[in-house]
Design a protein around this motif. Structure first.
Motif, PDB file in Angstrom:
ATOM      1  N   MET A 115      79.503  62.621 -13.888  1.00  0.00           N
ATOM      2  CA  MET A 115      79.118  63.623 -14.857  1.00  0.00           C
ATOM      3  C   MET A 115      78.013  64.504 -14.339  1.00  0.00           C
ATOM      4  N   LEU A 116      77.123  64.073 -13.664  1.00  0.00           N
ATOM      5  CA  LEU A 116      75.899  64.836 -13.165  1.00  0.00           C
ATOM      6  C   LEU A 116      76.560  65.923 -12.378  1.00  0.00           C
ATOM      7  N   ARG A 117      77.372  65.508 -11.248  1.00  0.00           N
ATOM      8  CA  ARG A 117      78.219  66.297 -10.413  1.00  0.00           C
ATOM      9  C   ARG A 117      78.930  67.513 -11.013  1.00  0.00           C
ATOM     10  N   LEU A 125      70.935  69.724  -8.513  1.00  0.00           N
ATOM     11  CA  LEU A 125      71.378  68.443  -8.641  1.00  0.00           C
ATOM     12  C   LEU A 125      70.446  67.354  -8.077  1.00  0.00           C
ATOM     13  N   ALA A 126      69.638  67.659  -7.558  1.00  0.00           N
ATOM     14  CA  ALA A 126      68.497  66.624  -6.897  1.00  0.00           C
ATOM     15  C   ALA A 126      67.544  66.043  -8.010  1.00  0.00           C
ATOM     16  N   ALA A 329      60.113  59.327  -7.131  1.00  0.00           N
ATOM     17  CA  ALA A 329      61.542  60.062  -7.275  1.00  0.00           C
ATOM     18  C   ALA A 329      61.247  61.366  -7.644  1.00  0.00           C
ATOM     19  N   PRO A 330      60.606  61.676  -8.622  1.00  0.00           N
ATOM     20  CA  PRO A 330      60.190  63.126  -8.910  1.00  0.00           C
ATOM     21  C   PRO A 330      59.813  64.062  -7.863  1.00  0.00           C
ATOM     22  N   LEU A 331      59.174  63.360  -6.635  1.00  0.00           N
ATOM     23  CA  LEU A 331      58.613  64.231  -5.777  1.00  0.00           C
ATOM     24  C   LEU A 331      59.809  64.596  -4.905  1.00  0.00           C
ATOM     25  N   CYS A 332      61.013  63.968  -4.931  1.00  0.00           N
ATOM     26  CA  CYS A 332      61.927  64.110  -3.924  1.00  0.00           C
ATOM     27  C   CYS A 332      62.668  65.492  -3.750  1.00  0.00           C
ATOM     28  N   PRO A 333      63.043  66.183  -4.988  1.00  0.00           N
ATOM     29  CA  PRO A 333      63.715  67.207  -4.915  1.00  0.00           C
ATOM     30  C   PRO A 333      62.861  68.355  -4.522  1.00  0.00           C
ATOM     31  N   VAL A 393      75.448  62.776  -0.824  1.00  0.00           N
ATOM     32  CA  VAL A 393      76.758  62.300  -1.138  1.00  0.00           C
ATOM     33  C   VAL A 393      77.573  62.725  -2.233  1.00  0.00           C
ATOM     34  N   VAL A 394      76.691  63.038  -3.185  1.00  0.00           N
ATOM     35  CA  VAL A 394      77.346  63.588  -4.567  1.00  0.00           C
ATOM     36  C   VAL A 394      77.732  65.166  -4.362  1.00  0.00           C
ATOM     37  N   HIS A 395      76.768  65.867  -4.053  1.00  0.00           N
ATOM     38  CA  HIS A 395      77.209  67.426  -4.114  1.00  0.00           C
ATOM     39  C   HIS A 395      77.858  67.975  -2.897  1.00  0.00           C
ATOM     40  N   ARG A 396      78.029  67.167  -1.665  1.00  0.00           N
ATOM     41  CA  ARG A 396      78.649  67.670  -0.694  1.00  0.00           C
ATOM     42  C   ARG A 396      80.061  67.250  -0.766  1.00  0.00           C
ATOM     43  N   ALA A 397      80.425  66.413  -1.664  1.00  0.00           N
ATOM     44  CA  ALA A 397      81.828  65.885  -2.041  1.00  0.00           C
ATOM     45  C   ALA A 397      82.333  67.238  -2.943  1.00  0.00           C
ATOM     46  N   PRO A 398      83.539  67.288  -2.542  1.00  0.00           N
ATOM     47  CA  PRO A 398      84.334  68.215  -3.567  1.00  0.00           C
ATOM     48  C   PRO A 398      84.232  67.945  -5.042  1.00  0.00           C
ATOM     49  N   ALA A 399      83.974  68.809  -5.783  1.00  0.00           N
ATOM     50  CA  ALA A 399      83.855  68.480  -7.406  1.00  0.00           C
ATOM     51  C   ALA A 399      85.021  67.602  -7.845  1.00  0.00           C
TER      52      ALA A 399
END
Length: 487
Positions: A115-117, A125-126, A329-333, A393-399
């Motif tokens: 759903m996020l993708r 997305l990050a 986690a919030p610092l990662c993007p 993994v999520v955003h490099r995959a085709p939608a």
């Protein structure tokens, strides 16, 4: 999109909370139902096998029939199974409903990423993935405390009722959120119709052919037997069963590979498997989750059996790990945007490896300071690597394959812990003189090497993050994907 994020975050957190509170409830469940230890263990093992075996198929169902629809089915089923367990008259019913809960959890988990993708463009997305990760960390941390309070006040059945209201709420929210149902002739797209673009693959003639049911069965059998074998290896006297199950997993895996080469529409799309960033991200997640779970397993026994700490004091030693996972986690993007996924993930893998290495040097006289320092390094490293690798993994995959990508990510995060605990248990048995003292054994040094395997995987991630107005690199020549929905 706020509804999408709410569904994703709450769904992932409920599943994480369910796993941690069950551990606290198992002794009371065993006494109340007059069950044997092996039967109680199957309340966890049956769930894990069902989840691990069905995650990829569940992701494919989401790609084809719509992530919101599959998510809602999983959420409602999870709530129904939880209610049934709370009312169960015997241990056999509990085990059967836990397997059903695992099936519903498998439907729910990949959809939280799918759903996020489909709702967020790659450059944004990050952040939602980081929010989701922080929620998982918070739920896992709060689980033992909440579970202990519920079991003490109301009994073990209250633990299973805890997740019913939120799963019912997010299931209803997913169904009532704006979205488009799956078209009859191809994979679903959600939130808004995708802009015109080239199709990445021919559309199959029927939904059944697209799902590759025989391949799904073989993959479920492979992963289920693998998890069962690793789980058996982590128990005393389980070596024979572990070898048999792992041998069956290898045979089923070979049959699955042959099946995928023959079918026109394989369960694991070639475009996804040819994506070096996706494969590298999955490898990093597998190594990191194995190292984390194995290290926590060994160190928990060290603190309680060797140093004589009670469970609460033991949990307090690991508090820096949980705190840094939630706060980090919030610092990662912003770190990914500034330094790129490769350097961010490599730094995370290095911190994780260093933390496990420090744990491996503990002797019987170690106090709270070195344990806390190692826990802090592990927490900071794991959350950085997890958020970064999951984003890749999520955003490099085709939608159109977002669900399968989410299923593979969740599979790595489920198989990894079983692998880490099995490795630790095996090495603890092979080096009995070391006992649970890390410096005298081989388990934590081996887990340090497993953590270090995340380093080359992180180095294979993309050097730069996807920027606003750009698209991910194509996964293979001629395999153009549909563009993500901008909101």
């Amino acid at each position: 999109m706020n509804r999408t994020l709410a569904c994703s975050v709450v769904g992932a957190a409920v599943v994480a909370l369910d796993g941690t509170v069950l551990t606290v409830a198992q002794p009371a469940l065993q006494r109340d139902l007059h069950a044997q230890v092996g039967q109680v263990q199957w309340t966890s093992t049956g769930y894990l096998i069902a989840v691990a075996g069905l995650l990829v198929l569940a992701g494919r169902l989401g790609d084809w029939y719509g992530h919101r629809r599959v998510f809602a089915v999983g959420a409602f089923g999870f709530a129904a199974a939880s209610t049934g367990i709370a009312l169960a008259p015997g241990i056999g019913t509990v085990i059967a409903l836990r397997v059903l809960q695992g099936v519903c959890g498998a439907l729910l988990q990949p959809a939280t990423l799918g759903m996020l993708r489909t709702a967020y463009p790659p450059d944004r997305l990050a952040t939602p993935i980081a929010v989701r990760t922080a929620a998982i960390g918070l739920a896992a941390t709060a689980g033992p405390l909440v579970g202990g309070a519920l079991v003490s006040s109301y009994g073990w059945r209250a633990v299973f009722l805890l997740g019913v209201p939120p799963t019912l709420a997010i299931g209803a929210l997913a169904l009532t959120s704006p979205g488009r149902t799956a078209p009859a002739d191809g994979p679903a797209t959600e939130d808004r119709p995708l802009p015109p673009g080239p199709s990445s693959s021919p559309r199959p003639a029927s939904g059944l052919a697209a799902l590759d049911p025989f391949g799904a069965l073989l993959l479920a059998l492979t992963l289920g037997l693998l998890v069962q074998g690793l789980d058996a290896a982590s128990r005393p006297g389980g070596a024979g069963g572990a070898l048999l199950a792992c041998g069956g997993a290898v045979a089923a895996g070979v049959a699955f590979a042959r099946q995928e080469r023959r079918v026109a529409h394989p369960l694991l799309p070639p475009a996804l498997l040819r994506s070096a960033p996706v494969v590298a991200g999955l490898a990093a997640l597998l190594a990191a989750s194995a190292a984390l779970s194995g290290a926590l397993f060994v160190t928990t026994y060290f603190l309680q059996d060797v140093q004589g700490l009670d469970p609460l004091a033991c949990a307090l030693r690991f508090l820096p790990l949980a705190v840094l996972m939630i706060l980090g986690a919030p610092l990662c993007p912003p770190l990914q945007r500034r330094f790129g996924p490769r350097r961010t993930a490599t730094a995370g893998a290095a911190l994780l490896t260093l933390g496990v290495l420090l744990l491996s040097r503990l002797d019987a006289t170690a106090d709270a300071a070195p344990v806390g320092a190692a826990a802090a390094l592990i927490g900071a490293g794991f959350v950085t690597l997890m958020v970064t690798a999951t984003s890749v993994v999520v955003h490099r995959a085709p939608a159109e394959h977002a669900g399968v990508a989410g299923g593979l990510q969740q599979t790595a995060m489920n198989v990894g812990p079983a692998l880490g605990v099995a490795t630790a248990t095996l090495l603890l048995a092979l080096v009995p003189d070391g006992g649970f003292v890390p410096a005298g054994g081989a388990a934590l040094p081996a887990l340090t090497l497993i953590a270090a395997l995340a380093l080359p995987a992180a180095l294979a991630l993309p050097a730069r993050a996807v920027r606003r107005g750009t698209r991910p690199e194509p996964t293979a020549p001629g395999a153009g994907g549909q563009r993500c929905v901008r909101s």
